[in-house]
Scaffold this active site. Structure first.
Site, PDB file in Angstrom:
ATOM      1  N   ARG A  28      82.775 -11.441 -17.425  1.00 34.12           N
ATOM      2  CA  ARG A  28      81.461 -10.810 -17.272  1.00 34.12           C
ATOM      3  C   ARG A  28      81.032 -10.736 -15.814  1.00 34.12           C
ATOM      4  NH1 ARG A  28      82.080 -12.773 -22.207  1.00 34.12           N
ATOM      5  NH2 ARG A  28      80.842 -12.026 -23.997  1.00 34.12           N
ATOM      6  N   ARG A 123      94.362  -5.426 -33.279  1.00 30.05           N
ATOM      7  CA  ARG A 123      93.025  -6.021 -33.416  1.00 30.05           C
ATOM      8  C   ARG A 123      91.977  -4.950 -33.711  1.00 30.05           C
ATOM      9  NH1 ARG A 123      92.553 -10.654 -28.837  1.00 30.05           N
ATOM     10  NH2 ARG A 123      90.710 -11.201 -30.062  1.00 30.05           N
ATOM     11  N   ASP A 316      86.947 -20.475 -31.248  1.00 32.82           N
ATOM     12  CA  ASP A 316      88.201 -20.550 -30.493  1.00 32.82           C
ATOM     13  C   ASP A 316      88.802 -21.951 -30.476  1.00 32.82           C
ATOM     14  OD1 ASP A 316      88.318 -17.862 -29.893  1.00 32.82           O
ATOM     15  OD2 ASP A 316      87.214 -18.069 -28.017  1.00 32.82           O
ATOM     16  N   ARG A 389      95.972 -20.168 -27.389  1.00 32.82           N
ATOM     17  CA  ARG A 389      95.336 -21.356 -27.969  1.00 32.82           C
ATOM     18  C   ARG A 389      96.263 -22.073 -28.961  1.00 32.82           C
ATOM     19  NH1 ARG A 389      90.754 -20.856 -25.267  1.00 32.82           N
ATOM     20  NH2 ARG A 389      89.682 -18.838 -25.251  1.00 32.82           N
TER      21      ARG A 389
END
Length: 429
Positions: A28, A123, A316, A389
């Protein structure tokens, strides 16, 4: 496809670790700096593959960006200064880049084509493209804008009041960013409050944002003014070492500069409920993005139930929470986590499959998983399937498994934590 061999850690993990910059905030900061007026300096930037994709895309649109390690300078073009890209905008593996950038591209009067890697191609994008189309953007893609590549021709947008079917910061952010140049007041309402980095940073860049319960609003026609950004450490990256400190015998870790945004600290709440021994020391009270030093040590954990409003605050971290649950006494139930199915992998299936290979007793449900503790893990060959992850979770699992663990596709961790394996090695000495 690179692999890593993880040996059991018999002497525990001990020492201090500075957590790398928050991925969400780093993305961002670059994007908002690019559409602001003036020069933005970012310190603590995460130089991982995903955030570098964001830099690359905005450079392609004529923004002057200089990156040197964890410091980045962005000379903003203003909302109307971006240039039509001559090439396809490639987001790599970054879902954040494509979804947030789509909101910005929706209000730019030029043509762009956006694509990513094989994971991005699977996705769902319709959750973002549908509301942007409702605002007046011309967007197309495979299966009517459901999948990449996406083509976007932005232009004059009208504000909408959007009830999002999912609690997703990416969906919310894309709509709000499109709303910056839309006519009227744009409002997004979510079923649960998702992470609020966009709202906080827009305010830091001078945009007036109104929050009312689960609804966020902003009026079109506002400009962003450049500001300097200090990025705290990523709590999602810290989560792996928080769990490692709790489940690896003879461990005591101090995690420095961990972001403590309350929309992201579900992992802290869960570890507390499971009985972990840790302390939190705030270090920058009053900052728009709070941070703290966290000390954690080997703990006796117990199984709990996780679901409802907390899920967006730890979505997450669920892979590594599942690992913690394998070492907890009793049963842990994770529910309401459908979003795991549309991450870099289907994280419900991947977590269950890979932890099962290591000897965990774990089963998938439609919206989560059930973990039966306590399990003695045994080394095996496992795979991240390109999911950063999953790769890091398996590395921590390998530390407590009997015998060696081989992680295939281990380089995936570079997406969010390029120095992860080096840090892990340091703490074992």
């Amino acid at each position: 496809m690179k692999e890593r061999i993880i040996q059991p850690v018999n002497s525990g993990l001990n020492g201090n670790i500075t957590i790398p910059g928050d991925k969400s905030i780093s993305h961002r900061a670059v994007m908002f700096g690019a559409i602001a007026e003036g020069k933005t300096t970012i310190k603590g930037f995460l130089p991982g593959a995903d955030c570098l994709s964001t830099i690359s895309c905005f450079k392609e649109m004529g923004v002057d960006i200089v990156q040197n390690g964890d410091e980045v300078t962005v000379v903003g073009k203003g909302l109307e200064g971006l240039q039509e890209p001559k090439a396809v905008l490639d987001v790599g593996n970054s879902g954040t880049t494509i979804r947030l950038m789509s909101g910005i591209l929706a209000n730019t009067p030029f043509f762009s084509c956006v694509q990513g890697d094989a994971s991005i191609a699977k996705r769902p994008m319709k959750r973002v493209t549908n509301p942007l189309k409702q605002m007046g953007a011309n967007i197309d893609g495979r299966e009517e804008g459901t999948f990449t590549p996406l083509t976007i021709r932005g232009g004059d947008l009208k504000a909408i009041e959007y009830n999002s079917p999912v609690a997703s910061a990416q969906v919310k952010s894309a709509i709000l960013l499109a709303g910056l140049r839309a006519e009227g007041v744009t409002a997004v309402t979510e079923p649960h409050i998702s992470r609020d980095h966009t709202e906080r940073m827009l305010e830091a860049f001078g945009v007036k944002v109104t929050r009312e319960g689960k609804t966020v609003k902003l009026a079109g026609g506002q400009k962003l003014t450049a500001t300097d950004v200090q990025v705290p450490g990523d709590v999602s990256s810290a989560a792996f070492f928080l769990v490692a400190g709790a489940i690896i015998p003879n461990s005591k870790l101090v995690l420095e500069n961990v972001g403590m945004n309350p929309t992201r600290t579900g992992i802290i709440d869960v570890l507390e409920k499971m009985g972990a021994t840790f302390t939190v020391e705030p270090i920058n009270e009053g900052a728009s993005e709070p941070a703290a030093n966290i000390t954690i040590e080997t703990s006796s954990l117990k199984g709990i139930e996780i679901g409802g409003d907390i899920i967006p605050r730890l979505i997450d971290e669920i892979p590594v929470i599942a690992l913690a649950a394998t070492q907890a006494e009793g049963i842990t139930v994770i529910k309401d986590a459908h979003e795991l199915k549309v991450k870099e992998t289907n994280r419900i299936d991947t977590v269950v499959a890979e932890l099962t290979k290591l000897g965990a007793r774990i089963e998938a449900t439609d919206d989560g998983m059930i973990i039966y503790g306590k399990s003695a893990l045994k080394g095996n060959t496992v795979n991240s399937y390109g999911d950063h992850r999953i790769g890091m979770m398996l590395a921590i699992a390998g530390c407590i498994a009997e015998g060696k663990t081989i992680i295939e596709d281990a380089e995936a961790v570079g997406v969010s934590y390029p120095t992860f394996f080096e840090e892990l090695q340091k703490l074992t000495k």
